[in-house]
Scaffold this motif. Structure first.
Motif, PDB file in Angstrom:
ATOM      1  N   TYR A  97       8.562  -3.525   1.260  1.00 52.73           N
ATOM      2  CA  TYR A  97       7.532  -4.023   2.176  1.00 52.73           C
ATOM      3  C   TYR A  97       6.204  -3.255   2.051  1.00 52.73           C
ATOM      4  O   TYR A  97       5.147  -3.854   2.048  1.00 52.73           O
ATOM      5  CB  TYR A  97       7.984  -4.024   3.642  1.00 52.73           C
ATOM      6  N   VAL A 134       3.102 -17.715   8.161  1.00 52.19           N
ATOM      7  CA  VAL A 134       4.399 -17.179   7.729  1.00 52.19           C
ATOM      8  C   VAL A 134       5.426 -17.160   8.865  1.00 52.19           C
ATOM      9  O   VAL A 134       6.528 -16.635   8.706  1.00 52.19           O
ATOM     10  CB  VAL A 134       4.261 -15.762   7.107  1.00 52.19           C
ATOM     11  N   GLN A 151      11.155  -9.947   9.066  1.00 47.91           N
ATOM     12  CA  GLN A 151       9.833 -10.040   9.690  1.00 47.91           C
ATOM     13  C   GLN A 151       8.818  -9.172   8.950  1.00 47.91           C
ATOM     14  O   GLN A 151       7.668  -9.584   8.734  1.00 47.91           O
ATOM     15  CB  GLN A 151       9.927  -9.633  11.163  1.00 47.91           C
ATOM     16  N   GLN A 153       8.886  -8.427   5.813  1.00 53.56           N
ATOM     17  CA  GLN A 153       8.550  -9.065   4.547  1.00 53.56           C
ATOM     18  C   GLN A 153       7.607 -10.246   4.762  1.00 53.56           C
ATOM     19  O   GLN A 153       6.742 -10.510   3.928  1.00 53.56           O
ATOM     20  CB  GLN A 153       9.829  -9.495   3.807  1.00 53.56           C
ATOM     21  N   ARG A 154       7.723 -10.924   5.888  1.00 52.28           N
ATOM     22  CA  ARG A 154       6.778 -11.989   6.211  1.00 52.28           C
ATOM     23  C   ARG A 154       5.367 -11.421   6.398  1.00 52.28           C
ATOM     24  O   ARG A 154       4.380 -12.027   5.962  1.00 52.28           O
ATOM     25  CB  ARG A 154       7.222 -12.740   7.475  1.00 52.28           C
ATOM     26  N   SER A 181      18.065 -13.498   6.238  1.00 44.81           N
ATOM     27  CA  SER A 181      16.644 -13.171   6.063  1.00 44.81           C
ATOM     28  C   SER A 181      16.184 -13.490   4.648  1.00 44.81           C
ATOM     29  O   SER A 181      15.069 -13.982   4.430  1.00 44.81           O
ATOM     30  CB  SER A 181      16.401 -11.686   6.360  1.00 44.81           C
ATOM     31  N   GLU A 184      15.550 -17.121   4.348  1.00 47.16           N
ATOM     32  CA  GLU A 184      14.301 -17.488   5.031  1.00 47.16           C
ATOM     33  C   GLU A 184      13.082 -17.140   4.183  1.00 47.16           C
ATOM     34  O   GLU A 184      12.121 -17.925   4.106  1.00 47.16           O
ATOM     35  CB  GLU A 184      14.221 -16.780   6.391  1.00 47.16           C
ATOM     36  N   ILE A 185      13.106 -15.973   3.529  1.00 43.68           N
ATOM     37  CA  ILE A 185      11.975 -15.562   2.685  1.00 43.68           C
ATOM     38  C   ILE A 185      11.878 -16.455   1.448  1.00 43.68           C
ATOM     39  O   ILE A 185      10.783 -16.857   1.033  1.00 43.68           O
ATOM     40  CB  ILE A 185      12.098 -14.075   2.298  1.00 43.68           C
ATOM     41  N   LEU A 188      10.368 -19.617   2.613  1.00 39.91           N
ATOM     42  CA  LEU A 188       8.949 -19.419   2.910  1.00 39.91           C
ATOM     43  C   LEU A 188       8.114 -19.436   1.630  1.00 39.91           C
ATOM     44  O   LEU A 188       7.081 -20.116   1.559  1.00 39.91           O
ATOM     45  CB  LEU A 188       8.740 -18.099   3.658  1.00 39.91           C
TER      46      LEU A 188
END
Length: 230
Positions: A97, A134, A151, A153-154, A181, A184-185, A188
């Motif tokens: 991150y 994001v 979160q 990484q978003r 997660s 989700e990434i 995204l």
């Protein structure tokens, strides 16, 4: 314009020295990425993936070869010139991150815009819009320690988009995330690519990430090879 070449590498060579031993990392790697593409690079540990990404991101220099960003040759540029290209044309997403722990999510996203001299009102407005994009506008005032890995990484992806770069380079972006997660990434990045036309080059061990890509390249013996299917 979508489809034009934004990143081109020709015959990249890079070796490292461990004592008296020369260890080749890249042995004539070639790559061409077009605007709007999602390219995944896969390969075992020690195959040269991170070395390649560092060179593409102007964080390292090849021993020989050519490298073009938005059609401009970057070989031989000085540190200030390289920093300017990194600031405006390349966004980075890292496995760990790399958020600044004392800053909020909003402030972390603002950092590249501060470096670019964007006025406060404009950069705050854009940072909030990017956090919305994001999917975490509600985390704007939270610091990294108050966020999950997904979160964080978003936030890192929003930060990478801050100066509207030509290309996003991601190094194992799901490597530190749990399965949910990670999914989700992956989704995204796929959405940003499909809906916003964001160009991605992603180094990954995660086959779910690779499957989102338009093209998959395997790095082997310091060279890149197109993968037909996983």
């Amino acid at each position: 314009m979508r489809g034009e070449v934004v990143l081109k590498a020709v015959e990249l060579y890079k070796s490292y020295h461990l004592g008296n031993v020369e260890v080749p990392a890249l042995r004539g790697a070639d790559l061409e990425v077009r605007r709007g593409e999602f390219v995944a690079i896969i390969g075992p540990s020690g195959s040269g993936k991170t070395t390649l990404l560092n060179i593409l991101g102007l964080l390292d220099t090849p021993d020989s070869g050519e490298l073009y960003v938005d059609g401009e040759s970057v070989i031989g540029l000085d540190d200030d010139e390289l920093s300017e290209i990194r600031l405006w044309k390349i966004g980075f997403v890292f496995q760990h991150y790399n958020l600044i722990p004392i800053l909020t999510a909003l402030e972390n996203v603002e950092v590249p815009m501060i470096l670019a001299g964007v006025p406060p009102k404009k950069r705050i407005k854009r940072a909030r819009r990017l956090l919305q994009m994001v999917g975490i506008p509600h985390m704007a005032e939270h610091k990294p320690t108050e966020m999950s890995g997904g979160q964080q990484q978003r936030v890192a992806i929003a930060r990478a988009l801050a100066n509207d770069p030509s290309i996003i380079l991601a190094d194992e972006p799901t490597g530190n995330l749990d399965t949910k997660s990670s999914e989700e990434i992956v989704n995204l990045m796929g959405t940003l690519n499909q809906e916003k036309g964001t160009t991605f080059v992603v180094v990954t061990h995660d086959l779910d990430v690779a499957k989102k890509a338009d093209r998959i390249l395997r790095i082997r013996d310091g060279r890149l090879y197109e993968v037909e299917s996983l």
